[in-house]
Motif scaffolding. Structure first.
Motif, PDB file in Angstrom:
ATOM      1  N   GLU A  80       0.838  -1.201   0.000  1.00 56.87           N
ATOM      2  CA  GLU A  80       0.000   0.000   0.000  1.00 56.87           C
ATOM      3  C   GLU A  80       0.875   1.255   0.000  1.00 56.87           C
ATOM      4  OE1 GLU A  80      -2.426  -0.399   3.426  1.00 56.87           O
ATOM      5  OE2 GLU A  80      -3.654  -2.018   2.610  1.00 56.87           O
ATOM      6  N   GLY A  81       1.949   1.230   0.789  1.00 55.14           N
ATOM      7  CA  GLY A  81       2.857   2.372   0.827  1.00 55.14           C
ATOM      8  C   GLY A  81       3.581   2.559  -0.496  1.00 55.14           C
ATOM      9  N   VAL A  82       3.927   1.448  -1.143  1.00 58.54           N
ATOM     10  CA  VAL A  82       4.576   1.523  -2.453  1.00 58.54           C
ATOM     11  C   VAL A  82       3.626   2.151  -3.475  1.00 58.54           C
ATOM     12  CG1 VAL A  82       5.609   0.175  -4.313  1.00 58.54           C
ATOM     13  CG2 VAL A  82       6.032  -0.472  -1.942  1.00 58.54           C
ATOM     14  N   ASP A  83       2.360   1.752  -3.451  1.00 60.04           N
ATOM     15  CA  ASP A  83       1.372   2.336  -4.361  1.00 60.04           C
ATOM     16  C   ASP A  83       1.230   3.837  -4.131  1.00 60.04           C
ATOM     17  OD1 ASP A  83       0.858   0.039  -5.708  1.00 60.04           O
ATOM     18  OD2 ASP A  83      -1.053  -0.396  -4.738  1.00 60.04           O
ATOM     19  N   THR A  84       1.164   4.236  -2.870  1.00 56.77           N
ATOM     20  CA  THR A  84       1.051   5.663  -2.554  1.00 56.77           C
ATOM     21  C   THR A  84       2.238   6.436  -3.097  1.00 56.77           C
ATOM     22  OG1 THR A  84      -0.189   5.176  -0.529  1.00 56.77           O
ATOM     23  CG2 THR A  84       0.847   7.340  -0.688  1.00 56.77           C
ATOM     24  N   LEU A  85       3.435   5.876  -2.934  1.00 53.26           N
ATOM     25  CA  LEU A  85       4.642   6.522  -3.447  1.00 53.26           C
ATOM     26  C   LEU A  85       4.589   6.659  -4.962  1.00 53.26           C
ATOM     27  CD1 LEU A  85       7.454   7.680  -2.862  1.00 53.26           C
ATOM     28  CD2 LEU A  85       8.355   5.345  -3.041  1.00 53.26           C
ATOM     29  N   ILE A  86       4.107   5.617  -5.632  1.00 51.87           N
ATOM     30  CA  ILE A  86       4.000   5.669  -7.099  1.00 51.87           C
ATOM     31  C   ILE A  86       3.003   6.742  -7.531  1.00 51.87           C
ATOM     32  CG2 ILE A  86       3.200   4.397  -9.134  1.00 51.87           C
ATOM     33  CD1 ILE A  86       4.361   1.878  -7.871  1.00 51.87           C
TER      34      ILE A  86
END
Length: 345
Positions: A80-86
């Motif tokens: 989820e954090g990776v998606d937010t960063l993207i």
């Protein structure tokens, strides 16, 4: 024959372009070079504006058309954090991209060559250079800092209750190993690798921890339970790609790497969420590793604790496969006769 025709068409296209260029040169001579250049600039200016408008419409159309074909919601908590960063990265770079493209094409149209217009010589401006250096540097620093935060989280020590799965790449498949009830993987030695003896990982049978390890053709995980992947390679560099979980890590010969995450949805739940009855979590090799690279696809099954325990109970220990029990010798006919006579009263 088709190849020859393709080459012929390309050659003809170049000839046509060359002839158009020559014709334009002759026209400029007849009209006067300056006038022809101004007319050409005016046409190009309008074409650039048309290209800008059509390009932005195309970007918007493709986004609406294809946005439903992306991976969807992350299947891991950490993803989820990776998606937010993207998304944040795309938002920042998207605004900059659209803004700069609009200015680029508009300036080419607005400031085209005209009678009475003279270009202003502007060789240096400290304020502008500070602005377009400092602002991008700050934005990139923030993005890199958030990226490092997620990276350090994924590669940090896994929780104490995390399951352990070892994934070893080789040309051209994945070797999956699980620890036994002791929860620890046994020692390995590449010198002991022997496919014929059911020891493809070189497990050291003198190590007691190795004797309850088992191998599988699929990765089975428990939903909601952290799992630590111990990743390596038996030959060349591979890469464990976990697109649905937003994870990836190189598999390097002789240098184990690790990452950990927590699955959010079982495979059955993902089939319902995606509307795809054939959905499977997969392991892809994201590093070109040879002629059979395309075949390095592994399967991950995420299930409940009860389903996982039932699956583990069916798995044979690798030690028992490498050391099958010897068959009992069969009695010959003479031995059978003697035994029968002894049994008589």
């Amino acid at each position: 024959m088709s190849g020859f025709l393709a080459v012929l068409v390309i050659v003809l296209i170049f000839i046509v372009i060359f002839q158009i260029a020559k014709a334009s040169e002759y026209v400029s001579i007849l009209k006067g070079e300056k006038k022809a250049r101004q007319q050409s600039n005016r046409i190009n200016g309008f074409l650039l504006i048309a290209f800008l408008v059509l390009g932005l419409i195309g970007v918007y159309y493709c986004n609406n058309l294809l946005k439903g074909k992306i991976l969807g919601e992350s299947a891991s908590v950490q993803g989820e954090g990776v998606d937010t960063l993207i998304y944040v990265t795309l938002a920042i770079t998207g605004v900059v991209f659209v803004g700069t493209q609009i200015l680029l094409f508009w300036f080419a149209f607005k400031y085209q060559e005209k009678e009475g217009r003279k270009a202003f010589y502007f060789p240096h401006n400290n304020r502008l250079e500070v602005i377009w250096t400092v602002i991008p540097a700050i934005a990139l620093t923030v993005l890199v800092a958030f990226g490092l935060k997620h990276w350090f989280q994924l590669t940090s020590d896994a929780p104490k209750d995390a399951a352990i799965v070892e994934i070893t790449g080789k040309q051209f498949n994945w070797l999956i190993r699980y620890p036994g009830k002791d929860g620890q993987l046994g020692r390995r030695d590449f010198k002991k690798i022997d496919e014929a003896a059911s020891n493809p990982l070189g497990m050291d049978w003198d190590d007691q921890l190795s004797k309850d390890d088992f191998m599988a053709t699929e990765v089975h995980l428990v939903v909601g339970k952290p799992v630590k992947f111990v990743i390596g390679s038996r030959d060349v560099i591979h890469d464990v790609g976990l697109p649905q979980f937003r994870m990836k890590m190189d598999a390097v010969p002789g240098i184990p790497t690790t990452l950990w995450f927590t699955p959010k949805f079982t495979t059955k739940q993902m089939k319902e969420k995606t509307g795809n009855p054939d959905f499977t979590y997969e392991i892809s090799c994201d590093q070109m590793c040879g002629s059979g690279h395309y075949s390095m696809r592994g399967v991950i099954v995420v299930e409940t604790q009860e389903e996982y325990d039932a699956w583990v109970a069916k798995q044979p220990l690798q030690y028992s496969l490498a050391h099958p029990a010897p068959e009992a010798p069969k009695a010959d006919s003479t031995q059978k006769t003697v035994a029968a006579n002894i049994a008589k009263p």
